[in-house]
Write a protein that holds these residues in place. Structure first.
Motif, short mmCIF file in Angstrom:
data_model
loop_
_atom_site.label_atom_id
_atom_site.label_comp_id
_atom_site.label_asym_id
_atom_site.label_seq_id
_atom_site.Cartn_x
_atom_site.Cartn_y
_atom_site.Cartn_z
N GLY A 32 14.70 -26.12 46.29
CA GLY A 32 14.54 -27.38 46.99
C GLY A 32 15.60 -27.50 48.06
N ALA A 33 15.42 -28.48 48.92
CA ALA A 33 16.37 -28.67 50.00
C ALA A 33 17.11 -29.97 49.78
N GLY A 34 18.20 -30.09 50.49
CA GLY A 34 18.93 -31.34 50.46
C GLY A 34 20.09 -31.37 49.50
N VAL A 35 20.49 -30.19 49.06
CA VAL A 35 21.65 -30.16 48.18
C VAL A 35 22.91 -30.26 49.04
N ARG A 36 23.88 -30.95 48.52
CA ARG A 36 25.17 -31.00 49.23
C ARG A 36 26.19 -30.22 48.42
N VAL A 37 26.90 -29.38 49.10
CA VAL A 37 27.90 -28.55 48.43
C VAL A 37 29.27 -29.02 48.89
N ASN A 38 29.97 -29.67 47.99
CA ASN A 38 31.26 -30.24 48.36
C ASN A 38 32.39 -29.50 47.68
N PRO A 39 33.23 -28.83 48.43
CA PRO A 39 34.38 -28.17 47.81
C PRO A 39 35.27 -29.20 47.13
N ARG A 40 35.77 -28.86 45.96
CA ARG A 40 36.58 -29.82 45.21
C ARG A 40 38.06 -29.52 45.28
N GLY A 41 38.38 -28.38 45.83
CA GLY A 41 39.80 -28.06 45.94
C GLY A 41 40.42 -27.59 44.64
N GLU A 42 39.59 -27.35 43.64
CA GLU A 42 40.13 -26.82 42.39
C GLU A 42 39.56 -25.43 42.17
N THR A 43 40.27 -24.66 41.39
CA THR A 43 39.76 -23.32 41.13
C THR A 43 39.50 -23.16 39.64
N MET A 44 38.75 -22.13 39.34
CA MET A 44 38.40 -21.86 37.95
C MET A 44 38.45 -20.36 37.75
N MET A 45 38.86 -19.95 36.58
CA MET A 45 38.96 -18.52 36.32
C MET A 45 37.61 -17.98 35.87
N LEU A 46 37.18 -16.91 36.48
CA LEU A 46 35.96 -16.23 36.06
C LEU A 46 36.32 -14.80 35.71
N ALA A 47 35.61 -14.25 34.75
CA ALA A 47 35.88 -12.86 34.34
C ALA A 47 34.79 -11.96 34.92
N VAL A 48 35.20 -11.01 35.71
CA VAL A 48 34.25 -10.06 36.28
C VAL A 48 34.71 -8.65 35.96
N THR A 49 33.77 -7.73 35.97
CA THR A 49 34.13 -6.37 35.59
C THR A 49 34.26 -5.45 36.78
N GLN A 50 33.86 -5.91 37.93
CA GLN A 50 34.02 -5.06 39.10
C GLN A 50 34.40 -5.93 40.28
N MET A 51 35.53 -5.58 40.89
CA MET A 51 36.06 -6.42 41.97
C MET A 51 35.57 -5.97 43.33
N HIS A 52 35.57 -4.68 43.52
CA HIS A 52 35.35 -4.17 44.87
C HIS A 52 33.97 -3.57 44.96
N HIS A 53 33.17 -4.16 45.78
CA HIS A 53 31.79 -3.74 45.86
C HIS A 53 31.49 -2.94 47.11
#
Lengths: 472, 1084
Positions: B774-795
């Motif tokens: 759908g359209a009309g979503v607003r994406v507002n940066p919140r200025g906070e960060t969150m830790m995510l776990a990933v297994t590959q950094m460099h693509h």
């Protein structure tokens, strides 16, 4: 204290003139008796200085922290550290190499300088050897405890067993086991043999029964007879001969841990000499770091003179230059080899996520020692002290750069990662520093930190007598 | 009162726990009745004896006995009381202790089945394989099927039947539901509503129909949050009635995907992957077929897009315009082309030309989550291209009663809101979590339905809001049946009796009939007993439903339930082994014939038994696939019905099921949570995916942390139609700009220990009128960060970053052909030549020299191999924190690389198992010889010799070794112990581990071969990753045998070794990725 040896503050000018003629390795005005008194009294005095208690207390607390860390480590596993895949070695091997390197100066001073008849070594060799021993003890903890299952670490030794299994002799870690255990054994023997005549002195001078008994046991019936002295000299020289190759071999073998691997940043033929030079470099820095406060607090400026510090500074400068050459060659070879991985490795060291480590290392290990070209710097005790500390830090950084930045980005970008030490990494590291200091404090308090009998041999009287005897 | 009441509950509980050790839930049940429990304490054999006092329990006990006898009389089931283990007095036929049996069954997902073979060790299912005979599996499996075994043993599954949270026996439920049904009887069941997931099961459909016959005013609703709704409604839009579309990618030379992820999504994805792969091999086996060409437009990066020869990221609103432009180009009547932004001008004409040049051998595939109009246009395009009947066929729908999921759910919600619902039965599914947000399927709503019954695997969000909760039996514990994408029926047979007294949907619905205690085995058998004749005659049809909302239409005689079979039949069925002994295959399939049959005519019974045994053994009922049908699509009608794309803002949102936890049903499955998501390599979380340009415009992104596997991701608030969620962002190359993709399945509120606290709930944004974008979503940066776990950094394989290391070799078809045979240096010869460059002497091999070849051309990056490996080799799950520290344990990983511009890069997948190097760097550095070369060339890992110096891992250029930094393996949970492969060591703390080439499977084959005094045959050893692979991209075998498949592949021109220049001489080699771009577009 019966006779307070007189203190004399040299004006610098006087020292300079003295340097031009015959630089002193011991302050003037000492007799055999006064030397013995001064050194033995530190070990035998009834009153332990308050400062000692403060220092030892602090170190002891750190030792307790070390024990706690070790207990937790064995209970939980090496996962409490920051190591991961790809960085399988972190503070553990880093600190192992650092401590082993520090030990080197002791052996170099006691063995090589003995063989080279550098008599100025006499006043620093005892505690430099002690330092070696304690540093090796700290270092030895790491290979044992860094294994996933430390209770099985004895499998690294070749011992007869029902499985008929020997270690895998192609692995540099096995060479390490031999190199380090030999080193520890020889260093301990060398140190102990050198202590025997002094134990006898302490035995003879001790007032308390317990002290008499203990020093007596340790002196192994030393009576100072010509036969004793003859055997002593032979043994000591032999051990010095044995220890000499160890100075070169131990860190060479340690460097093989890296050089044998295929990893860019590890796999380099320059590693053995570069590691040995680095070891001596850091070792002298540590001797300096310890000697400067010691001579200050125990008033040993006459025994550990400016000449010692100056000579050590010169050795640091020389080995520092070798190390700098090593860094240069690493970069040069990376470029000259035209190998993608090597090129990337050095680029990553300089500009990657750990760039600050690399440049801090260059600052500490390459830029800072250049000040030692200056005579004024070499003669300034506080500046030397600061430089020695910086070099110690620099050598730690060097190992961090070699181990961590090589591992964290190797061949396949998909497996790249990062590394940082955790609380437990630091607590173990600081704990070993505590262990090192605690042992050193005990050593200072209970053993003669300067070789009494050897100091006596460098007194002018000793030489005069010898000359006279020859004339007669 | 007697002394029984003096006992306090805590002491009873602790006593129960102490006494029975493993299993205390059954005793908890008895805690409800203190008197009985008191009595129980005084009896000599309390656990079994007590069963006899309770008529229901006694029946249960007899069933149990029957089941355990049937399951070879072994005491492996945890539910049984502690017993003395005695050896067999007489060995049951077909069972050799230590040798697994394989049973055919099927896994339903979104109601549609995939045929499986399940490996069972002494009554414990341990590993899932595909059923090679089954049309939708062809021997392969997807990640969900692989991970199903963990869900089966999940200790967090619902273990007790409860009423308002109190534990109740099944009989109490039956007693409670009776009066409600009796009250509904005169009303014709007007207050009864049944909500199921998509149903294809003929038996369940028949039960539902008979319920609707009994209660003509009752309604049956179906809702699946993911399902095949788009395709279903698209078919109806085009043809006026529901159709089932089946593609044949094997025949297609040119394929156009309209935001479809046919290589990863949908009930036939395994088959499609296999077919697609068969046309991607330009050399080696199958290389004689001309290579196909895949064009893809996609609104969110998919595996299909990653494999495409030409791909264009399109904002979701542009897909329709693109489709219209293409359809008008292809001459579909009544379609006006409009301009499409984001598509290069020459693209559409080139694609049209290419498609038209391959009339009858081309294919236009509409996306699973596209609106009906796209499907209708795709049908029309296939019609215009003459593909119908060639590459695409239509059949009747697979669903017993196809409905528009969301409309059906909405109708239910309306009925509840108007107070029409007295009894709501929710069979499976978790609508409270997964229903579109605007339907407000919550407590407020459900309160209006007087009695609510929920049946599910977990006590989930929906269970919380229902009075009755019935633990559902896992499909591996159930008797049932299911249809595949083409209609083929498989009988789902249990591998183990329900671990937690779960009930099946059949048993729940039987409560509505006059025989409420029928077991699902009886129900399924009875149904098929009645249908056997029709099936054999080829005229079988499932029960028909007329109206979409589920009103039963006829009063047909209820012939489906054969009378009289209930009482005398054995309580539990006898599962039929499919492959008595894996691979050797020389024993008769029909092993057990000791099933006594009660009252029925002897010959008919014997006939049915034969039929029944065959369908159980085969894993499918032959001749049940749906007949094809021909009908022309009516596009004009579809176009009229199509809603214009909504306008309302320039930022669009795309909803997709998650690639690992799907719609949230697998949220408590640790294997799937920890499986890196295909393109982002994210684990344990979902994220808002953005394109690099959009992310930098918004000023958000991710920062690499210092611990190794963690990134710090900026959080954004997604504000869509006034509903808001907070999500961390991930930047994905090739994502369309000004579009955000969110995945469903996370943010579960009531879930087990594994899934708790993972991710955010995208369902909170999703609405019923636009469920997928759908359209009309607003994406507002919140200025906070969150830790995510990933297994590959460099693509990125970016020369700027990594120099010119050739990790993934790829070339275009024209380049490949231009080089010609021998034109390129023979990779194999180079590898052979290198052998002499080592200081160490050569190994000598007597017989076998194992090796593996992985075809990057066909690998779709689906990661089924990763989970298969995890399941086969008892690989632990480590959790988000440990993944963040770079300590995931997968022995096999799928590396993803991008090449080219960030806006639209080429994507490559590279599965990396252990290379089993001939000159292995790990072997020389191990101080204790814990990793050594085997005499068949494997690089063996000896766990009990390993002291854990980690030097081997440091020296491994491929970084495939994994270290047990902590005690990762769960040594405590009893059910998880049952799950483990008994042939593989369970590793403890402090040891290194890595891929073994499934050495246990090699050993098994070697033993078989030695017994028969013959060499191991090619193809006899199949590694777990290989057997799971839908694309058949992994081939394992003996390199000493020049005729083996792997040897042939290694002589292929495309063969290359990863990091060849290190002279490690890896045994795992890769076949380079050849792409087939359109020369016209390539020039531009």
């Amino acid at each position: 204290m019966s006779k307070e040896p007189h203190k004399q503050d040299y004006p610098h000018e006087e020292v300079r003139t003295a340097e031009l003629t015959k630089p002193p390795v011991i302050g003037p005005g000492y007799t055999f008796g006064s030397v013995t008194d001064k050194i033995a009294s530190i070990a035998l005095s009834r009153r332990t200085p308050f400062g000692w208690f403060v220092g030892f207390g602090l170190a002891f607390m750190l030792v307790m922290m070390l024990f706690y860390t070790i207990a937790y480590l064995v209970f939980k596993g090496v996962g409490i550290w920051g190591i991961n895949i790809p960085v399988g070695w972190g503070f553990d091997i880093l600190n192992f190499v650092w401590w082993i390197g520090i030990g080197h100066a002791g052996t170099l001073i006691s063995a090589i300088l003995l063989l080279l008849r550098q008599e100025w070594r006499t006043s620093i060799n005892r505690f430099a050897e002690a330092m070696t021993l304690f540093a090796v003890a700290c270092a030895g903890l790491y290979p044992l405890l860094h294994t996933g299952r430390p209770w099985l670490a004895y499998w690294l030794f070749p011992y007869p067993n029902t499985m008929q299994l020997m270690p895998q002799f192609r692995s540099p870690l096995i060479w390490d086991v031999f190199a380090v255990s030999t080193y520890a054994t020889v260093s301990a023997l060398f140190w102990y043999i050198g202590l025997i005549p002094d134990f006898a002195t302490l035995r003879d001078r001790a007032k308390k029964t317990a002290a008499k008994k203990i020093y007596g046991l340790l002196a192994m019936g030393w009576r100072g007879s010509a036969r004793h002295w003859h055997r002593y000299e032979t043994t000591y020289l032999l051990l010095a001969g044995l220890a000499t190759p160890l100075v070169v071999s131990v860190h060479t073998v340690v460097s093989f841990d890296f050089a044998v691997a295929v990893l860019p940043g590890w796999h380099a033929t320059i590693f053995p000499p570069y590691f040995v030079a680095g070891a001596i470099y850091s070792g002298f820095a540590m001797v300096m770091t310890l000697a400067i406060p010691l001579r200050k607090f125990y008033g040993l400026e006459d025994f550990i003179t400016l000449r010692h510090l100056r000579n050590m500074a010169k050795i640091m400068l020389a080995t520092g230059l070798i190390v700098a050459y090593g860094y240069m060659m690493e970069a040069f070879m990376a470029w000259y080899s035209a190998n993608t991985y090597e090129e990337y490795m050095i680029k990553n060291r300089m500009t990657g996520p750990y760039w600050y480590m690399y440049w801090a290392l260059i600052l500490c290990n390459v830029i800072t020692p250049q000040f030692l070209w200056s005579r004024r710097v070499r003669h300034s005790v506080p500046v030397l002290f600061v430089i020695s500390i910086i070099v110690n830090v620099g050598m730690w950084l060097e190992r961090y750069v070699i181990i961590v930045t090589s591992l964290h980005r190797d061949f396949l970008p998909s497996s790249w990662g990062m590394y940082s030490g955790t609380f437990w990494d630091w607590s173990m590291y600081i704990g070993t520093i505590g262990l090192f200091l605690a042992l050193l404090f005990l050593f200072i308090r209970f053993l003669p930190m300067i070789s009494i009998f050897e100091m006596r041999t460098i007194l002018p009287q000793a030489e005069v007598n010898e000359a006279e005897a020859k004339e007669v | 009162m007697n002394k029984g009441n003096d006992l306090d509950l805590t002491s009873i509980t602790s006593r129960v726990k102490a006494s029975s050790g493993k299993e205390y839930w059954r005793s908890l049940e008895e805690l409800a009745d203190t008197d009985e429990f008191q009595e129980l304490l005084h009896r000599e054999f309390p656990q079994q004896a007590s069963e006899f006092t309770d008529p229901v329990g006694r029946r249960r006990f007899l069933k149990l006995m029957g089941a355990s006898l049937a399951l070879a009389g072994l005491t492996a089931c945890t539910r049984q009381p502690t017993e003395i283990i005695t050896p067999y007095a007489r060995q049951p036929e077909g069972i050799v202790p230590g040798r697994p049996l394989f049973y055919a069954t099927a896994m339903p997902l979104d109601g549609v089945g995939t045929g499986l073979l399940v490996e069972s060790h002494e009554g414990r299912p341990t590993k899932i394989e595909g059923n090679p005979d089954h049309p939708s599996s062809l021997g392969a499996t997807d990640v969900f099927a692989q991970a199903a075994i963990l869900s089966l043993y999940d200790p967090d599954r619902s273990q007790t039947l409860t009423y308002l949270g109190d534990i109740q026996p099944w009989s109490a439920f039956l007693g409670a539901i009776r009066p409600v049904l009796s009250a509904q009887m005169p009303l014709g069941g007007a207050g009864v509503r049944i909500l199921t997931e998509t149903v294809t099961s003929p038996t369940l459909a028949s039960q539902l129909r008979s319920i609707l016959d009994d209660f003509p005013s009752a309604k049956w609703h179906q809702y699946d949050p993911v399902g095949g709704a788009g395709a279903r409604e698209g078919g109806r839009a085009a043809f006026g009635q529901y159709v089932n579309t089946i593609y044949d990618f094997e025949k297609a030379d040119v394929i156009l995907s309209l935001d479809s992820d046919f290589l990863h999504c949908g009930p036939a994805t395994l088959r499609y992957s296999r077919q697609f792969a068969s046309r991607r091999r330009v050399s080696g086996e199958g290389g004689e077929k001309p290579m196909n060409r895949l064009y893809a437009v996609e609104s969110s990066p998919t595996l299909t897009g990653a494999k495409a020869d030409h791909k264009i990221p399109l904002r979701p609103s542009q897909v329709e315009a693109f489709t219209r432009a293409l359809a008008s180009g292809l001459g579909v009547q009544g379609v006006q082309a409009s301009s499409v932004e984001g598509v290069p001008g020459e693209w559409i004409p080139a694609v049209v030309k290419d498609l038209q040049q391959h009339r009858g051998a081309s294919l236009v595939v509409a996306g699973e989550f596209q609106p009906p109009v796209i499907h209708a246009l795709a049908h029309a395009m296939n019609q215009a291209l003459g593909n119908v009947g060639n590459t695409v066929v239509y059949t009747d729908p697979v669903e017993a009663n196809p409905v528009d999921d969301i409309a059906s759910l909405r109708e239910l919600v309306d009925d509840i809101n108007t107070g029409q619902v007295d009894l709501l039965i929710i069979v499976g599914g978790n609508p409270v979590y997964s229903a579109p947000a605007d339907l407000n399927f919550d407590l407020e709503l459900l309160r209006k339905a007087r009695l609510r019954v929920h049946m599910g695997l977990y006590k989930d969000e929906t269970a919380e809001l229902c009075q009755w909760h019935i633990p559902q039996a896992h499909f591996l514990e159930s008797w049932s049946d299911v249809r595949a994408f083409d209609g083929t029926v498989s009988i789902i047979q249990p591998l183990i009796s329900p671990l937690y007294y779960g009930k099946t949907a059949h048993e729940l619905l039987a409560a509505f009939s006059d025989r409420p205690e029928q077991t699902s085995h009886e129900i399924v058998r009875d149904y098929w007993r009645g249908q056997m004749g029709a099936v054999r005659g080829g005229s079988w049809r499932p029960p028909a439903f007329a109206s979409p909302a589920g009103q039963a239409n006829t009063n047909q005689a209820n012939t489906n339930q054969a009378p009289g079979a209930g009482l005398g039949a054995p309580a539990a069925g006898t599962p039929q082994p499919a492959r008595p002994n894996n691979q050797s295959g020389n024993q008769s399939a029909d092993q057990s014939d000791a099933q006594p049959e009660g009252a029925a005519s002897a010959s008919a019974t014997a006939e049915f038994e034969k039929f029944w045994r065959k369908v159980l053994h085969d894993g499918l009922i032959a001749n049940t696939q749906l007949p094809t049908r021909t009908s022309a699509p009516n596009v004009a009608q579809a176009l009229q019905a199509a809603q214009p794309a909504q306008a309302g803002g320039d930022f669009e949102i795309v909803f997709r099921p998650d690639s690992t936890v799907y719609d949230g049903r697998f949220a408590n499955n640790g294997w799937l949570q920890e499986l890196p998501k295909h393109l982002t390599k994210l684990t344990w979380d979902n994220a808002a995916l953005l394109s690099p340009a959009t992310a930098s415009r918004l000023g958000v992104g991710t920062k690499i942390g210092s611990r190794s596997g963690e990134i710090y991701s900026d959080q954004v608030e997604l504000d869509y139609n006034g509903r808001k969620v907070v999500a961390p962002v991930m930047v994905v190359p090739g994502h369309p700009d000004n579009t955000v993709t969110v995945h469903l399945g996370y943010g579960r509120r009531t879930v087990g220990r594994v899934g708790a606290g993972a991710g955010f709930n995208a369902n909170l944004l999703r609405t019923s009128n636009a469920p997928w974008f759908g359209a009309g979503v607003r994406v507002n940066p919140r200025g906070e960060t969150m830790m995510l776990a990933v297994t590959q950094m460099h693509h990125m394989i970016d020369p700027e970053v990594v120099g010119d290391r050739e990790l993934v070799k790829s070339q275009s078809l024209s380049q490949f052909q231009a080089q010609g045979e021998g034109g390129q240096e023979d990779g194999h010869a180079i590898l052979e030549d290198r052998r002499h460059y080592s200081l160490y002497p050569e190994y000598e091999y007597r017989e076998n020299r194992w090796g593996m070849a992985i075809d990057l051309s066909t690998c779709t990056g689906c990661s089924a191999c990763v989970v298969a490996c995890q399941s086969e080799n008892n690989i632990p799950v480590v959790g988000k924190e440990e993944v963040a520290k770079g300590r995931e344990m997968h022995w096999l990983r799928v590396d993803t690389y991008y090449r080219g511009p960030q806006e639209n890069p080429d994507t490559f997948f590279q599965p990396v198992p252990c290379m089993h190097c001939e000159k292995a760097p790990c072997e020389v550095v191990c101080p204790v010889a814990a990793t050594v070369h085997s005499e068949e060339g494997l690089n063996d890992m000896i766990y009990n010799r390993c002291v854990g110096t980690r030097y081997c891992s440091n020296n491994c250029p491929y970084k495939v070794r994994r270290f047990n930094f902590f005690l990762y393996q769960d040594w405590e949970t009893p059910t998880l112990k049952m799950m483990r492969n008994p042939d593989v060591t369970v590793r403890s703390r402090g040891v290194m581990e890595k891929c073994t080439y499934c050495v246990q499977r090699i050993s098994k084959a070697r033993i078989d071969a030695q017994k028969e005094d013959r060499p191991i045959r090619d193809g006899e050893v199949v590694t777990a990753c290989q057997s799971a692979c839908p694309a058949d991209a992994i081939v394992f075998g003996n390199m000493s045998d020049p005729g083996s498949r792997v040897s042939k592949l290694k002589r292929d021109r495309r063969n290359y070794a990863l990091l060849d220049e290190l002279n490690t001489q890896p045994r795992t080699t890769y076949l380079s990725d050849v792409r087939n771009p359109n020369p016209e577009l390539e020039k531009a």
